[in-house]
Scaffold this motif. Structure first.
Motif, mmCIF file in Angstrom:
data_model
loop_
_atom_site.group_PDB
_atom_site.id
_atom_site.type_symbol
_atom_site.label_atom_id
_atom_site.label_comp_id
_atom_site.label_asym_id
_atom_site.label_seq_id
_atom_site.Cartn_x
_atom_site.Cartn_y
_atom_site.Cartn_z
ATOM 1 N N ALA A 102 72.544 -8.893 -58.878
ATOM 2 C CA ALA A 102 73.152 -9.972 -59.651
ATOM 3 C C ALA A 102 72.130 -11.087 -59.786
ATOM 4 O O ALA A 102 71.493 -11.470 -58.805
ATOM 5 C CB ALA A 102 74.414 -10.488 -58.966
ATOM 6 N N ALA A 103 71.958 -11.561 -61.014
ATOM 7 C CA ALA A 103 71.026 -12.657 -61.268
ATOM 8 C C ALA A 103 71.776 -13.785 -61.955
ATOM 9 O O ALA A 103 72.621 -13.550 -62.814
ATOM 10 C CB ALA A 103 69.864 -12.190 -62.141
ATOM 11 N N THR A 104 71.477 -14.986 -61.558
ATOM 12 C CA THR A 104 72.157 -16.154 -62.135
ATOM 13 C C THR A 104 71.142 -17.189 -62.554
ATOM 14 O O THR A 104 70.225 -17.512 -61.799
ATOM 15 C CB THR A 104 73.114 -16.778 -61.093
ATOM 16 O OG1 THR A 104 73.998 -15.777 -60.623
ATOM 17 C CG2 THR A 104 73.931 -17.894 -61.711
ATOM 18 N N PHE A 105 71.341 -17.713 -63.783
ATOM 19 C CA PHE A 105 70.516 -18.805 -64.278
ATOM 20 C C PHE A 105 71.414 -20.026 -64.420
ATOM 21 O O PHE A 105 72.453 -19.944 -65.067
ATOM 22 C CB PHE A 105 69.908 -18.482 -65.650
ATOM 23 C CG PHE A 105 69.114 -17.211 -65.688
ATOM 24 C CD1 PHE A 105 69.218 -16.349 -66.764
ATOM 25 C CD2 PHE A 105 68.252 -16.886 -64.663
ATOM 26 C CE1 PHE A 105 68.474 -15.175 -66.810
ATOM 27 C CE2 PHE A 105 67.511 -15.717 -64.701
ATOM 28 C CZ PHE A 105 67.624 -14.854 -65.782
ATOM 29 N N THR A 106 71.020 -21.126 -63.838
ATOM 30 C CA THR A 106 71.872 -22.310 -63.858
ATOM 31 C C THR A 106 71.109 -23.510 -64.397
ATOM 32 O O THR A 106 70.090 -23.900 -63.824
ATOM 33 C CB THR A 106 72.393 -22.639 -62.445
ATOM 34 O OG1 THR A 106 73.017 -21.484 -61.903
ATOM 35 C CG2 THR A 106 73.389 -23.786 -62.493
ATOM 36 N N ARG A 107 71.624 -24.084 -65.482
ATOM 37 C CA ARG A 107 71.062 -25.337 -65.996
ATOM 38 C C ARG A 107 71.944 -26.487 -65.520
ATOM 39 O O ARG A 107 73.142 -26.311 -65.340
ATOM 40 C CB ARG A 107 71.006 -25.316 -67.529
ATOM 41 C CG ARG A 107 69.994 -24.348 -68.082
ATOM 42 C CD ARG A 107 69.751 -24.604 -69.552
ATOM 43 N NE ARG A 107 70.914 -24.350 -70.359
ATOM 44 C CZ ARG A 107 71.001 -24.662 -71.652
ATOM 45 N NH1 ARG A 107 69.991 -25.243 -72.248
ATOM 46 N NH2 ARG A 107 72.081 -24.392 -72.342
ATOM 47 N N PRO A 108 71.358 -27.659 -65.342
ATOM 48 C CA PRO A 108 72.146 -28.802 -64.859
ATOM 49 C C PRO A 108 73.341 -29.098 -65.752
ATOM 50 O O PRO A 108 73.231 -29.118 -66.971
ATOM 51 C CB PRO A 108 71.133 -29.958 -64.890
ATOM 52 C CG PRO A 108 69.802 -29.302 -64.809
ATOM 53 C CD PRO A 108 69.940 -27.999 -65.525
ATOM 54 N N ASP A 109 74.490 -29.294 -65.155
ATOM 55 C CA ASP A 109 75.709 -29.701 -65.859
ATOM 56 C C ASP A 109 76.230 -28.661 -66.835
ATOM 57 O O ASP A 109 76.984 -28.992 -67.757
ATOM 58 C CB ASP A 109 75.491 -31.034 -66.608
ATOM 59 C CG ASP A 109 75.080 -32.146 -65.669
ATOM 60 O OD1 ASP A 109 74.250 -32.991 -66.065
ATOM 61 O OD2 ASP A 109 75.576 -32.161 -64.525
ATOM 62 N N GLU A 110 75.834 -27.406 -66.679
ATOM 63 C CA GLU A 110 76.320 -26.373 -67.594
ATOM 64 C C GLU A 110 76.737 -25.128 -66.818
ATOM 65 O O GLU A 110 76.334 -24.927 -65.679
ATOM 66 C CB GLU A 110 75.238 -25.995 -68.607
ATOM 67 C CG GLU A 110 74.963 -27.088 -69.616
ATOM 68 C CD GLU A 110 73.935 -26.652 -70.629
ATOM 69 O OE1 GLU A 110 73.615 -27.459 -71.515
ATOM 70 O OE2 GLU A 110 73.455 -25.516 -70.533
ATOM 71 N N GLU A 111 77.580 -24.325 -67.479
ATOM 72 C CA GLU A 111 77.986 -23.075 -66.844
ATOM 73 C C GLU A 111 76.789 -22.159 -66.691
ATOM 74 O O GLU A 111 75.941 -22.088 -67.573
ATOM 75 C CB GLU A 111 79.036 -22.374 -67.718
ATOM 76 C CG GLU A 111 80.438 -22.868 -67.480
ATOM 77 C CD GLU A 111 81.470 -21.907 -68.031
ATOM 78 O OE1 GLU A 111 82.298 -22.362 -68.822
ATOM 79 O OE2 GLU A 111 81.424 -20.724 -67.683
ATOM 80 N N PRO A 112 76.700 -21.453 -65.600
ATOM 81 C CA PRO A 112 75.553 -20.563 -65.411
ATOM 82 C C PRO A 112 75.653 -19.306 -66.259
ATOM 83 O O PRO A 112 76.724 -18.877 -66.657
ATOM 84 C CB PRO A 112 75.647 -20.213 -63.915
ATOM 85 C CG PRO A 112 77.090 -20.371 -63.575
ATOM 86 C CD PRO A 112 77.610 -21.469 -64.447
ATOM 87 N N LEU A 113 74.493 -18.746 -66.560
ATOM 88 C CA LEU A 113 74.412 -17.421 -67.169
ATOM 89 C C LEU A 113 74.199 -16.441 -66.038
ATOM 90 O O LEU A 113 73.275 -16.611 -65.246
ATOM 91 C CB LEU A 113 73.245 -17.349 -68.145
ATOM 92 C CG LEU A 113 72.820 -15.939 -68.599
ATOM 93 C CD1 LEU A 113 73.928 -15.285 -69.406
ATOM 94 C CD2 LEU A 113 71.539 -15.990 -69.418
ATOM 95 N N SER A 114 75.045 -15.459 -65.932
ATOM 96 C CA SER A 114 74.894 -14.491 -64.859
ATOM 97 C C SER A 114 74.874 -13.086 -65.432
ATOM 98 O O SER A 114 75.552 -12.800 -66.418
ATOM 99 C CB SER A 114 76.045 -14.623 -63.853
ATOM 100 O OG SER A 114 77.285 -14.403 -64.492
ATOM 101 N N ILE A 115 74.080 -12.237 -64.852
ATOM 102 C CA ILE A 115 74.024 -10.840 -65.255
ATOM 103 C C ILE A 115 74.112 -9.970 -64.007
ATOM 104 O O ILE A 115 73.648 -10.357 -62.940
ATOM 105 C CB ILE A 115 72.747 -10.503 -66.043
ATOM 106 C CG1 ILE A 115 71.491 -10.798 -65.221
ATOM 107 C CG2 ILE A 115 72.695 -11.251 -67.351
ATOM 108 C CD1 ILE A 115 70.206 -10.379 -65.903
ATOM 109 N N ALA A 116 74.739 -8.811 -64.156
ATOM 110 C CA ALA A 116 74.875 -7.887 -63.037
ATOM 111 C C ALA A 116 74.582 -6.476 -63.525
ATOM 112 O O ALA A 116 74.833 -6.152 -64.693
ATOM 113 C CB ALA A 116 76.280 -7.964 -62.449
ATOM 114 N N SER A 117 74.045 -5.661 -62.660
ATOM 115 C CA SER A 117 73.726 -4.293 -63.029
ATOM 116 C C SER A 117 73.699 -3.436 -61.774
ATOM 117 O O SER A 117 73.484 -3.941 -60.667
ATOM 118 C CB SER A 117 72.367 -4.238 -63.736
ATOM 119 O OG SER A 117 72.053 -2.908 -64.100
ATOM 120 N N GLN A 118 73.910 -2.139 -61.949
ATOM 121 C CA GLN A 118 73.919 -1.240 -60.804
ATOM 122 C C GLN A 118 72.515 -0.976 -60.285
ATOM 123 O O GLN A 118 72.338 -0.707 -59.092
ATOM 124 C CB GLN A 118 74.589 0.089 -61.186
ATOM 125 C CG GLN A 118 76.096 -0.009 -61.363
ATOM 126 C CD GLN A 118 76.787 -0.452 -60.096
ATOM 127 O OE1 GLN A 118 76.547 0.081 -59.010
ATOM 128 N NE2 GLN A 118 77.643 -1.459 -60.197
#
Lengths: 175, 154
Positions: A102-118
């Motif tokens: 699972a990878a998560t990208f988080t910008r200040p004050d915004e919802e994070p972008l997250s991706i998941a893969s097997q």
């Protein structure tokens, strides 16, 4: 020999400039910080290659514009000794085969972008993530739940970019 | 033989049935296919490129490129190159560029030739502004009249 006041001022100026240059050279726009990654096993296989296996590894970093990224996985199998350096622990280099990542990208004050893969392949030194063909990538994007499929998928975590090619299929649901 | 009415008008406001369901309100899933997708999260942009096709319910959008800007939710959606909206078998809008803004529920279609067609009736201009909340579509043409063709249905 005593220095004149002008010579002292020039010396201080040169010292300050040198110190600033040293600080600038040591500033890294994006650092990969290994938060947790204890090799569970480390052994040399029959080919003479050093192989390591890790459980619950976690990597994180920050891009130049302040976007934070995190990468976790259930397991990571390291192949190859990779490069070593003064600031690079050996288990942070080389190629890793990840499962349930699972990878998560988080910008200040915004919802994070997250991706998941097997499954995926990860190069810690370059933060390049490669997902195999046919892998479902699920995540969140702009308030939508997203499932992506593509022939080729690559992410560069330090640059917080994701690229899918060879035919892309995306399904989005409003959250 | 049905009479065909031709009008040349500088401005025409037309209330039509909903040609595009508001993306912000429609809860049906959105399916997008394309040749490639690039996401740049640091700038909040996702771009589909190459034979882009978006389907939601009875709405189909096709274009060369589809760009989404997002932050806390979807900010704008922009389709460029051979843009075409189709709803069912009766309504079509086409142009060069389409921009959808969820906050105002406004769809704007621009191009050298922007066409709005419902059944056999057609409006042609260079700009279409469609308010999805009020379902009012306005076709205009800078420096000239809008071409309108109405075919009464028996």
């Amino acid at each position: 020999m005593t220095l004149t006041r002008a010579q002292k001022l020039i010396g201080l100026g040169l010292a300050a400039t040198g110190l600033a240059a040293l600080l600038a050279l040591n500033v890294r726009e994006s650092r990969t910080i290994v938060v947790e990654a204890q090799p569970a096993t480390l052994q040399t296989n029959t080919s003479g290659t050093l192989v390591g296996a890790m459980e619950a590894p976690r990597y994180s970093g920050r891009s130049a514009n302040g976007t934070e990224w995190n990468l976790t996985a259930a397991t990571a199998n390291q192949i190859g000794s990779g490069q070593t350096g003064e600031h690079i622990p050996s288990h942070a280099t080389g190629e890793l085969r990840l499962t349930q990542l699972a990878a998560t990208f988080t910008r200040p004050d915004e919802e994070p972008l997250s991706i998941a893969s097997q499954a995926a392949t990860y190069q810690p030194h370059t933060t390049q993530l490669t997902l195999p063909e046919g892998t479902d990538i699920s995540g969140t994007l702009g308030g939508y739940t997203v499932v992506l499929q593509a022939a080729q998928a690559n992410a560069e975590l330090s640059a917080t970019t994701l690229r899918l090619t060879g035919g892309v299929s995306a399904t989005l649901w409003a959250r | 033989m049905r009479p065909m009415l031709h009008f040349a008008l500088p401005l025409l406001a037309l209330t039509i049935g909903c040609i595009t369901a508001p993306l912000a309100q429609n809860k049906e899933p959105i399916r997008i296919t394309a040749e490639a997708l690039d996401v740049q999260h640091s700038s909040g942009q996702a771009t589909f490129s190459g034979n882009v096709k978006l389907v939601q319910g009875g709405l189909t959008l096709t274009a060369n490129r589809l760009n989404a800007r997002y932050g806390n939710g979807l900010e704008t959606l922009t389709a460029t190159g051979n843009v075409q909206f189709v709803r069912g078998n009766t309504e079509t809008a086409s142009g060069d560029t389409a921009t959808y803004e969820p906050t105002t529920q406004t769809l704007t279609l621009t191009g050298n030739k922007v066409t709005l067609q419902r059944g056999p009736s057609t409006l042609v201009g260079d700009k279409l502004v469609y308010n999805l909340a009020t379902q009012v579509a306005r076709v205009t043409k800078q420096g000239g009249p809008v071409e309108a063709t109405f075919v009464p249905q028996n």
